[in-house]
Design a protein around this motif. Structure first.
Motif, PDB file in Angstrom:
ATOM      1  N   ALA A 494       0.881  -1.275   0.141  1.00 27.30           N
ATOM      2  CA  ALA A 494       0.120  -0.021   0.082  1.00 27.30           C
ATOM      3  C   ALA A 494       0.666   1.239  -0.042  1.00 27.30           C
ATOM      4  CB  ALA A 494      -1.055  -0.121   1.173  1.00 27.30           C
ATOM      5  N   ARG A 495       1.985   1.351   0.486  1.00 26.08           N
ATOM      6  CA  ARG A 495       2.806   2.965   0.391  1.00 26.08           C
ATOM      7  C   ARG A 495       4.240   2.939  -0.576  1.00 26.08           C
ATOM      8  NH1 ARG A 495       5.242   0.908   4.910  1.00 26.08           N
ATOM      9  NH2 ARG A 495       7.070   0.244   4.489  1.00 26.08           N
ATOM     10  N   THR A 496       3.734   1.885  -1.099  1.00 29.08           N
ATOM     11  CA  THR A 496       4.180   1.357  -2.252  1.00 29.08           C
ATOM     12  C   THR A 496       3.630   2.547  -3.368  1.00 29.08           C
ATOM     13  OG1 THR A 496       5.156  -0.171  -2.106  1.00 29.08           O
ATOM     14  CG2 THR A 496       5.720   0.188  -4.817  1.00 29.08           C
ATOM     15  N   ASP A 544       0.010  14.806   1.587  1.00 33.84           N
ATOM     16  CA  ASP A 544       0.790  14.783   2.561  1.00 33.84           C
ATOM     17  C   ASP A 544       1.358  14.706   3.700  1.00 33.84           C
ATOM     18  OD1 ASP A 544       2.019  16.246  -0.047  1.00 33.84           O
ATOM     19  OD2 ASP A 544       1.861  18.309   0.944  1.00 33.84           O
ATOM     20  N   ALA A 545       0.001  14.425   4.552  1.00 30.49           N
ATOM     21  CA  ALA A 545       0.240  13.933   6.031  1.00 30.49           C
ATOM     22  C   ALA A 545       0.227  12.331   5.475  1.00 30.49           C
ATOM     23  CB  ALA A 545      -1.031  14.470   6.839  1.00 30.49           C
ATOM     24  N   ALA A 546      -0.227  11.722   4.453  1.00 34.16           N
ATOM     25  CA  ALA A 546      -0.151  10.447   4.819  1.00 34.16           C
ATOM     26  C   ALA A 546       1.274   9.419   4.310  1.00 34.16           C
ATOM     27  CB  ALA A 546      -1.217   9.415   3.693  1.00 34.16           C
ATOM     28  N   LEU A 547       1.954  10.790   3.829  1.00 38.10           N
ATOM     29  CA  LEU A 547       3.174  10.601   4.075  1.00 38.10           C
ATOM     30  C   LEU A 547       4.329   9.276   4.402  1.00 38.10           C
ATOM     31  CD1 LEU A 547       3.814  12.705   0.445  1.00 38.10           C
ATOM     32  CD2 LEU A 547       3.192  10.355   0.441  1.00 38.10           C
ATOM     33  N   GLU A 548       4.967   8.719   4.872  1.00 33.14           N
ATOM     34  CA  GLU A 548       6.055   8.523   5.124  1.00 33.14           C
ATOM     35  C   GLU A 548       6.885   7.662   4.113  1.00 33.14           C
ATOM     36  OE1 GLU A 548       4.649   4.932   7.509  1.00 33.14           O
ATOM     37  OE2 GLU A 548       3.012   4.767   6.952  1.00 33.14           O
ATOM     38  N   THR A 549       8.437   7.793   4.560  1.00 28.42           N
ATOM     39  CA  THR A 549       9.399   7.393   3.543  1.00 28.42           C
ATOM     40  C   THR A 549      10.719   7.688   4.655  1.00 28.42           C
ATOM     41  OG1 THR A 549      10.943   7.485   2.093  1.00 28.42           O
ATOM     42  CG2 THR A 549       9.930  10.095   2.583  1.00 28.42           C
ATOM     43  N   VAL A 550      11.579   6.390   4.964  1.00 29.53           N
ATOM     44  CA  VAL A 550      12.488   7.020   5.793  1.00 29.53           C
ATOM     45  C   VAL A 550      14.111   6.872   3.964  1.00 29.53           C
ATOM     46  CG1 VAL A 550      12.250   5.476   7.259  1.00 29.53           C
ATOM     47  CG2 VAL A 550      13.184   3.618   5.287  1.00 29.53           C
ATOM     48  N   ALA A 551      13.715   7.005   3.348  1.00 36.07           N
ATOM     49  CA  ALA A 551      14.914   6.969   2.055  1.00 36.07           C
ATOM     50  C   ALA A 551      15.728   8.538   1.798  1.00 36.07           C
ATOM     51  CB  ALA A 551      14.394   6.915   0.733  1.00 36.07           C
TER      52      ALA A 551
END
Length: 555
Positions: A494-496, A544-551
């Motif tokens: 889902a995140r992808t 934007d609040a739904a985004l999460e990334t550690v890249a």
């Protein structure tokens, strides 16, 4: 959770420089393959990048299962900004590359910049070398493999390469491996061509340790070897006549729903030309199709069902040998058979030349070299349909796969919403509708299942597991293999999907791009249901609040 090990290797072909970056957090969060590549692309490709510009980046990534001996794992993922759709695209290919890639010790290859001369890039466990290869200008994919074998003792199983189509920036040029396996959809071959990269080779003995649970590793392998599935004999073409007789096989550039010569290009016709078994690395299922016709002097691998449609029914061509010739030509020149075949079918429609296989092959070759009418067709149907005077059968610029959304309405909904356009591998709605698990009629009430199928496909391309292994690599086995609850794995998928959509949103994509060139029931209502299920806005954008990334960023 099981995940890929190893650094990100960034190769700047303009600077002739290579550097490694530790991405442990990215791997732990995203496992590998498509999810890792998408997370990196989202942070490191500028949202306003030109697909043919130096700032675009191409990612080649493996998953943890590529370090197993399990069937259905001989695959890799490739991700980048597509010159065909102008959005983020991921595509994957089988063959024998993945184990050689893993041997270099890296988890992801990132290619950036633009070279001022044609290059071969050699990646080993000892580092990276750049080789100017002006003599390979215009070389076919097999010619490039032969050169690498003669000069470096590296075969097509060590190599990704582009053909003339990639060099000439055909918008649906593919990246090839093992000469006949394609990172096909979306034109990433043209991206490498814009960077002046002819091929990249991989060799090494530094695969980092990854423990794969057994069972189920060997259980899957044994069951694949013992299967009596028709696909092991006929590949995906085994369903041709069934689809033609019971649903629809798009014919003569979507003007008809049924092809009168389907039996001449379907599974039995292909099996008659098959002369040995073919497989991907470590796979006992062996569903590939080495075929040849001695009288015509053609030998190829395939064609698979999508090529049978694109160069067969879609063009009104009813001879399997003609389809084999087209398949071989596209592999050699480095082009996606779906987009190439449908684009040529659009040209045949404009010229009233359906059934003219000789003309189709001539035009296909002209596309790869951008000669004459080929220069126009190399842009794809979305950009040339007006000039041809035909309907624009694309979504987000991508030509349709065979499974007809005018009949399979859930699949039509999938085409409309898929981040990469009219591609059948983005979600498995077609399988559910062919089998009767879902009624092919109607779209309302199917959105939540579409979300599930998209998430599952995204994780499949992350692990990485072949789509044809779903009966063997079951949900419970995925949990065991990855040491995680199935819901955790699906959240990675889902995140992808969410990151892909957000990237495309930043490039201007929104609800206006989620449509079809034909009508199906209640499409707008079903799109609303889908956005609600995803938690996106009614305009098809990701908050934007739904985004999460550690890249890590590229700075």
């Amino acid at each position: 959770m099981l995940h890929t090990e190893g650094p990100l290797l960034t190769v700047d072909v303009g600077e002739r420089a290579a550097s490694e970056t530790a991405i442990d957090d990215v791997l732990e969060t995203n496992v590998g393959g498509r999810a890792v590549a998408t997370a990196l692309a989202h942070e490191r490709i500028p949202f306003d990048a030109d697909p043919f510009g130096s700032e675009n980046r191409a990612y080649l990534a493996t998953g943890p299962l590529q370090q197993s001996g399990m069937s259905f794992t001989g695959r890799m993922n490739m991700t980048g900004l597509s010159p065909l759709t102008d959005g983020l695209v991921s595509t994957n290919a089988g063959g024998y590359l993945s184990r050689n890639f893993v041997g270099t010790g890296i988890s992801v290859l990132e290619v950036v910049g633009q070279s001022d001369e044609l290059l071969a890039v050699h990646v080993t466990d000892q580092g990276v070398e750049f080789e100017a290869v002006p003599e390979l200008e215009g070389a076919t994919v097999p010619e490039t493999s032969e050169y690498m074998t003669e000069r470096h003792d590296l075969g097509p199983d060590n190599c990704i390469a582009i053909g003339p189509a990639g060099e000439n920036r055909v918008r649906f040029a593919s990246v090839m491996t093992f000469d006949s396996r394609a990172f096909g959809r979306g034109g990433l071959g043209a991206v490498l061509g814009s960077k002046n990269v002819k091929c990249v080779t991989f060799e090494g003995d530094a695969a980092p340790p990854v423990e794969i649970p057994d069972p189920p590793e060997m259980d899957v392998h044994r069951e694949a070897a013992q299967s009596d599935d028709l696909m092991r004999r006929q590949g995906t073409t085994g369903s041709t006549e069934f689809i033609n007789d019971n649903f629809a096989l798009p014919t003569r550039y979507f003007s008809e729903y049924e092809f009168e010569h389907a039996d001449r290009i379907g599974g039995n016709a292909v099996e008659e030309k098959k002369y040995k078994k073919g497989a991907c690395s470590a796979c006992a299922y062996a569903c590939k199709l080495p075929t040849r016709d001695e009288e015509a002097g053609v030998e190829t691998e395939g064609p698979e069902f999508e090529t049978v449609y694109a160069f067969g029914s879609s063009q009104g061509v009813g001879d399997i040998v003609d389809v084999m010739r087209a398949n071989e030509l596209c592999d050699s020149l480095g082009m996606d058979t779906i987009s190439a075949g449908v684009t040529v079918a659009a040209y045949l429609a404009s010229e009233d030349e359906f059934g003219n296989a000789e003309l189709a092959r001539e035009v296909t070759e002209r596309i790869a070299y951008r000669e004459g009418i080929g220069d126009i067709l190399a842009e794809g149907v979305d950009r040339c349909h007006d000039e041809l005077g035909v309907d624009n059968y694309t979504v987000k610029g991508m030509e349709f796969a065979a499974h007809d959304g005018r009949v399979l309405h859930g699949q039509g909904l999938s085409y409309a919403l898929a981040n990469r356009g009219a591609d059948h591998m983005y979600a498995g709605m077609l399988t559910l509708e062919y089998s009767g698990e879902l009624d092919p009629e109607g779209t309302l009430g199917k959105a939540e299942r579409l979300v599930q199928e998209e998430n599952a496909a995204a994780f499949r391309d992350t692990g990485i597991v072949c789509a044809f292994g779903s009966d063997y690599v079951t949900d419970d086995r995925l949990e065991t293999l990855f040491d995680a609850d199935y819901e955790e794995l699906m959240e990675i998928g889902a995140r992808t999907v969410r990151l892909e959509r957000h990237f495309n949103n930043q490039r201007g994509f929104d609800r206006a791009d989620d449509g079809l060139p034909y009508e199906i029931p209640d499409l707008e209502g079903a799109i609303d249901e889908y956005y609600a299920a995803r938690g996106w806005t009614s305009d098809g954008t990701v908050p934007d609040a739904a985004l999460e990334t550690v890249a890590p960023s590229a700075d």
